[in-house]
Motif scaffolding. Sequence first.
Motif, PDB file in Angstrom:
ATOM      1  N   LEU A 140      37.313  50.620  95.802  1.00 25.69           N
ATOM      2  CA  LEU A 140      36.751  51.567  94.997  1.00 25.69           C
ATOM      3  C   LEU A 140      35.649  50.983  93.818  1.00 25.69           C
ATOM      4  CD1 LEU A 140      39.631  53.937  94.865  1.00 25.69           C
ATOM      5  CD2 LEU A 140      37.697  54.575  95.705  1.00 25.69           C
ATOM      6  N   TYR A 141      34.598  51.676  93.973  1.00 24.81           N
ATOM      7  CA  TYR A 141      33.493  51.239  92.984  1.00 24.81           C
ATOM      8  C   TYR A 141      33.401  52.718  92.187  1.00 24.81           C
ATOM      9  CZ  TYR A 141      32.674  46.824  94.124  1.00 24.81           C
ATOM     10  OH  TYR A 141      32.699  45.342  94.355  1.00 24.81           O
ATOM     11  N   TYR A 142      33.439  52.703  91.109  1.00 21.97           N
ATOM     12  CA  TYR A 142      33.105  53.883  90.172  1.00 21.97           C
ATOM     13  C   TYR A 142      32.067  54.767  90.437  1.00 21.97           C
ATOM     14  CZ  TYR A 142      32.429  56.970  86.561  1.00 21.97           C
ATOM     15  OH  TYR A 142      32.197  58.384  85.948  1.00 21.97           O
ATOM     16  N   ALA A 143      30.746  53.953  90.757  1.00 23.28           N
ATOM     17  CA  ALA A 143      29.868  54.703  90.960  1.00 23.28           C
ATOM     18  C   ALA A 143      29.719  55.500  92.266  1.00 23.28           C
ATOM     19  CB  ALA A 143      28.502  53.802  91.052  1.00 23.28           C
ATOM     20  N   ASP A 144      30.379  54.961  93.421  1.00 30.79           N
ATOM     21  CA  ASP A 144      30.365  55.656  94.629  1.00 30.79           C
ATOM     22  C   ASP A 144      31.339  56.741  94.498  1.00 30.79           C
ATOM     23  OD1 ASP A 144      30.576  52.520  96.201  1.00 30.79           O
ATOM     24  OD2 ASP A 144      28.681  53.666  95.858  1.00 30.79           O
ATOM     25  N   VAL A 145      32.406  56.718  93.907  1.00 34.29           N
ATOM     26  CA  VAL A 145      33.408  57.857  93.539  1.00 34.29           C
ATOM     27  C   VAL A 145      32.613  58.981  92.820  1.00 34.29           C
ATOM     28  CG1 VAL A 145      35.274  58.509  92.681  1.00 34.29           C
ATOM     29  CG2 VAL A 145      35.453  56.386  93.982  1.00 34.29           C
ATOM     30  N   ALA A 146      32.027  58.727  91.776  1.00 33.03           N
ATOM     31  CA  ALA A 146      31.428  59.482  91.149  1.00 33.03           C
ATOM     32  C   ALA A 146      30.422  60.311  91.919  1.00 33.03           C
ATOM     33  CB  ALA A 146      30.421  58.990  89.959  1.00 33.03           C
ATOM     34  N   ARG A 147      29.566  59.805  92.697  1.00 30.64           N
ATOM     35  CA  ARG A 147      28.581  60.302  93.538  1.00 30.64           C
ATOM     36  C   ARG A 147      29.082  61.373  94.387  1.00 30.64           C
ATOM     37  NH1 ARG A 147      26.299  56.030  96.228  1.00 30.64           N
ATOM     38  NH2 ARG A 147      28.079  56.713  97.810  1.00 30.64           N
ATOM     39  N   THR A 148      30.225  61.017  95.241  1.00 28.10           N
ATOM     40  CA  THR A 148      30.820  61.882  95.892  1.00 28.10           C
ATOM     41  C   THR A 148      31.405  62.956  95.400  1.00 28.10           C
ATOM     42  OG1 THR A 148      31.782  59.515  97.056  1.00 28.10           O
ATOM     43  CG2 THR A 148      32.329  61.580  98.182  1.00 28.10           C
ATOM     44  N   PHE A 149      31.749  62.618  94.258  1.00 22.89           N
ATOM     45  CA  PHE A 149      32.516  63.934  93.606  1.00 22.89           C
ATOM     46  C   PHE A 149      31.172  64.953  93.467  1.00 22.89           C
ATOM     47  CE2 PHE A 149      36.735  64.500  92.608  1.00 22.89           C
ATOM     48  CZ  PHE A 149      37.494  63.132  92.967  1.00 22.89           C
ATOM     49  N   ASN A 150      30.256  64.324  92.953  1.00 23.88           N
ATOM     50  CA  ASN A 150      28.958  65.251  92.769  1.00 23.88           C
ATOM     51  C   ASN A 150      28.622  66.118  93.723  1.00 23.88           C
ATOM     52  OD1 ASN A 150      28.189  65.369  89.895  1.00 23.88           O
ATOM     53  ND2 ASN A 150      28.032  63.212  89.854  1.00 23.88           N
ATOM     54  N   GLU A 151      28.634  65.419  94.908  1.00 24.25           N
ATOM     55  CA  GLU A 151      28.393  66.164  96.044  1.00 24.25           C
ATOM     56  C   GLU A 151      29.286  67.218  96.290  1.00 24.25           C
ATOM     57  OE1 GLU A 151      26.954  61.946  98.492  1.00 24.25           O
ATOM     58  OE2 GLU A 151      28.597  63.527  99.515  1.00 24.25           O
ATOM     59  N   ALA A 152      30.541  67.100  96.267  1.00 25.17           N
ATOM     60  CA  ALA A 152      31.833  67.901  96.205  1.00 25.17           C
ATOM     61  C   ALA A 152      31.277  69.335  95.308  1.00 25.17           C
ATOM     62  CB  ALA A 152      32.907  67.617  96.032  1.00 25.17           C
ATOM     63  N   ALA A 153      30.729  68.814  94.209  1.00 28.75           N
ATOM     64  CA  ALA A 153      30.601  69.948  93.074  1.00 28.75           C
ATOM     65  C   ALA A 153      29.413  70.957  93.502  1.00 28.75           C
ATOM     66  CB  ALA A 153      30.242  69.312  91.881  1.00 28.75           C
ATOM     67  N   GLN A 154      28.619  70.135  94.115  1.00 28.39           N
ATOM     68  CA  GLN A 154      27.386  70.839  94.558  1.00 28.39           C
ATOM     69  C   GLN A 154      27.813  71.932  95.758  1.00 28.39           C
ATOM     70  OE1 GLN A 154      24.430  68.128  95.493  1.00 28.39           O
ATOM     71  NE2 GLN A 154      24.065  67.681  93.267  1.00 28.39           N
ATOM     72  N   MET A 155      28.791  71.380  96.530  1.00 31.27           N
ATOM     73  CA  MET A 155      29.095  72.101  97.566  1.00 31.27           C
ATOM     74  C   MET A 155      29.672  73.489  97.494  1.00 31.27           C
ATOM     75  SD  MET A 155      30.915  69.560 100.422  1.00 31.27           S
ATOM     76  CE  MET A 155      31.815  70.817 101.133  1.00 31.27           C
TER      77      MET A 155
END
Lengths: 123, 733
Positions: free
Chosen positions: B575-590
């Motif tokens: 787990l890299y923080y940056a990747d996780v954050a990015r994925t979450f942001n995608e979810a938020a946009q969804m």
Amino acid sequence: MASSDLKSAALLDQMKTHFSTDAGKALVKKIGLVYQINLAPKKMGFNEEIYVVDLKKGEVTKGPYEGGKPDATFSFTDEDFYKIATGKMNPQIAFMRGKMKVKGSLSAAQKFTPDIFPKPSKM
Amino acid sequence: MAMRDLVTGGAACAVPGSSSSSNPLGALANALIGSSSQKERLQEIPTSSLNPSGNNLYPGVVDPMSALPGSELEHPLHQQNKGSEFLNGFHAANDNRLAEVWDGIQNPQVPHFPPGQPQLQPELNGPPQRVLSSFLHSFVNSSHGGVPFGPTQLPVLGLSEGDKRCIRDRSSIMARHIFADRSEDFINGQVNALLSSLEIDNQGMARGPMPGRYPELEQYWGESQAMPPRPHGPDGWADEFSQQRLGQADPNAWALSFERQHGAGGWASEFEHEQRQMTSVDRMAGTNIPSLAAMEQTRMLAHTLAQNNNPKFQNSKFLQFVSKMSRGELTIEDNQVKPASGDWANEFQQQYNAGPSNWADQFAHEQVSTAPDRWADDFANERVHHGPVDEQWVNEFSKLEVNDWADEFGRQVGEGILGDDTADNWASAYDEYVNEQTVLKQKSDSSRGVYVFSDLNPYVGHPEPLKEGQELFRKGLLSEAVLALEAEVLKNPDNAEGWRLLGVAHAENDDDQQAIASMMRAHEADPTNLEVLLALGVSHTNELEQQAALKYLYSWLRNHPVYGKIAPPELSDSLYYADVARTFNEAAQMSPEDADVHIVLGVLYNLSREYDRAIESFQTALKLKPRDYSLWNKLGATQANSVQSADAIYAYQHALDLKPNYVRAWANMGISYANQGMYEDSIRYYVRALAMNPKADNAWQYLRISLSCASREDMMAACDSRNLDVLQKEFPL
């Protein structure tokens, strides 16, 4: 300083911003000393990250102190420093148990207490 | 009757809560609890996490605190009569309760009853704790009603051996006070009635030390009875009492014998535990400093232990050690360590494999350090006596800075810091250290993820503990809810909901360690539960455990029905923080309307200390869920950690409006005031949080710091002894 993995880095970040507040400025006036803190992630003395808490200028920087000699230099593990800063461990005890090493001026070292650190809040 | 007056507070000279010399009982209680060491873990008094909310028998009593709906606390100090104080002594017997009981007795309040008749009929239905407390109430009240107390049939109360012992002993003592003007037989009869109703065997649990206690009490009692009544009733009693003291250590001796008798069984098992041993030793050490009186005490103690026929005791090295101490072969006096004591330190170390071997070495090698609370003085002394610190920097230091240090030391000597009570200060520093060890041991259990159950849980045996727990939680009685839920998970260890709610209750009670332990169990029981995963993420973020927090927060995403598909599984391994954050942001946009995604994002940003983004996320979530008190607290905490304390306080206030018993929010308020330098205010908030949850260790530490910053050293003792009554009186909100 989000690059550091140390717990204490969070505290030191908070300290940094703290200096811009009235309380932080009062601290500078009251203490006016420079502390260098060597933080080891696991075992004291190994892979240390060095921070300088400058209570003369009111700033926190990473790396050894360049502006001369710090008034006191402390060595801790990450965990122990966190405990001391949040008041969970008494500096006197820490010293007696060898969890805290000190170099420099005694009177300066005496002023290094949990009081000076702002506390973290819990979500 | 002089004794009776004293007990019911007829004496004008009795000062509530103080331990002045005219209040021997208060002094006894304080000696019992306060003097030598603060958080003694001898556990001779069974612990209980109950708070006095059990005293709900007088609902008509108006309580200022009950302006807060579902207020958890009815101030024991303000409203209750001595009967309730007596009950307080049974519940929450953890720290200081005995002192409160005694102090409560000392209070010159005329015990008052509600307008109706005092209840002589105990309430026999309901949770075990209520039954017990009403039963005990009626016992006490029987003294007033003049009606002899008869044995009654009680439902199963689930009292443990420790409880029973505790109740037996205390009721004996209390009975003697309450029925002071009755005959010995009457008293015994009442006590037996009480005990048989509770199915406590009066004699069966007697152990060696017990007989030792009664004769002493009998003696005092007899003599005080025999004395002709004096004109100044309670004073006279006090005089008689002080005349009969054995040496000056009398309150301690009585307290000791009381504790001994309670602790005998406990000590046997504790001998195996290094920490507890050290605590016992610590008590020895602490009380031995005033040499003669102390030796007397240890002699009595050794004598008592020797009388006990339990072979464990007889052969115990501890007993030998104590004997040696009492015979003066080993002493600690001021700065001098007697020749034998060097061996003592080593012997001690060998006997108990004491963890702090460093300490033992240091002690053997160096003189006892001196100044109070000035670790630097210890440092100086260690330098003088060539302590075992053998690193290079010490030599460097001594070469370069000797002058500074020598001046320092000289100045301090001149200032008279090295005074008469040096040894006491050393002892108290040692006390702190030992206490820390004990606390650490408990903490290490939870930090390994092991849940620590409360002793003396009255909800064990309750027919529907989960429902009860949920109800209590809804009402805001967090500590009570914790107990009920513990009963539930003891019954059904796989009940995920039980564990989850328990975790939430602990988190709201400001105990992240226990919260994590509970949530881990919930996670085991139900690995896909999103709320559990989020809670684990939050708790780990609070504890600054970055990797763990990241793992759980990512798991939240993976297990989410909607977002699970955008979360690539291989990410879970590294787990890299940056990747996780990015994925979450995608979810938020969804789904921008989903508050939960924003909440998790907010927590994530806290991890990386991108506080502005975190604040934004929480504010978005709050627009969607404005009545979520926990969300307001998250916002507040984020603001506080980014040093926007004024905003934080505003957010906490919202949280508290929604949930008045939110201990965490109260504690956070305190922190925000303290961080702004407003120490007096912060003290009030900490005290309020602690009143709701006396187990909130963080808050105790912060309170101490604030007291020191506000120069309220006068209250430091109350803080160290966790005396909430005094603190609440002094610092109301």
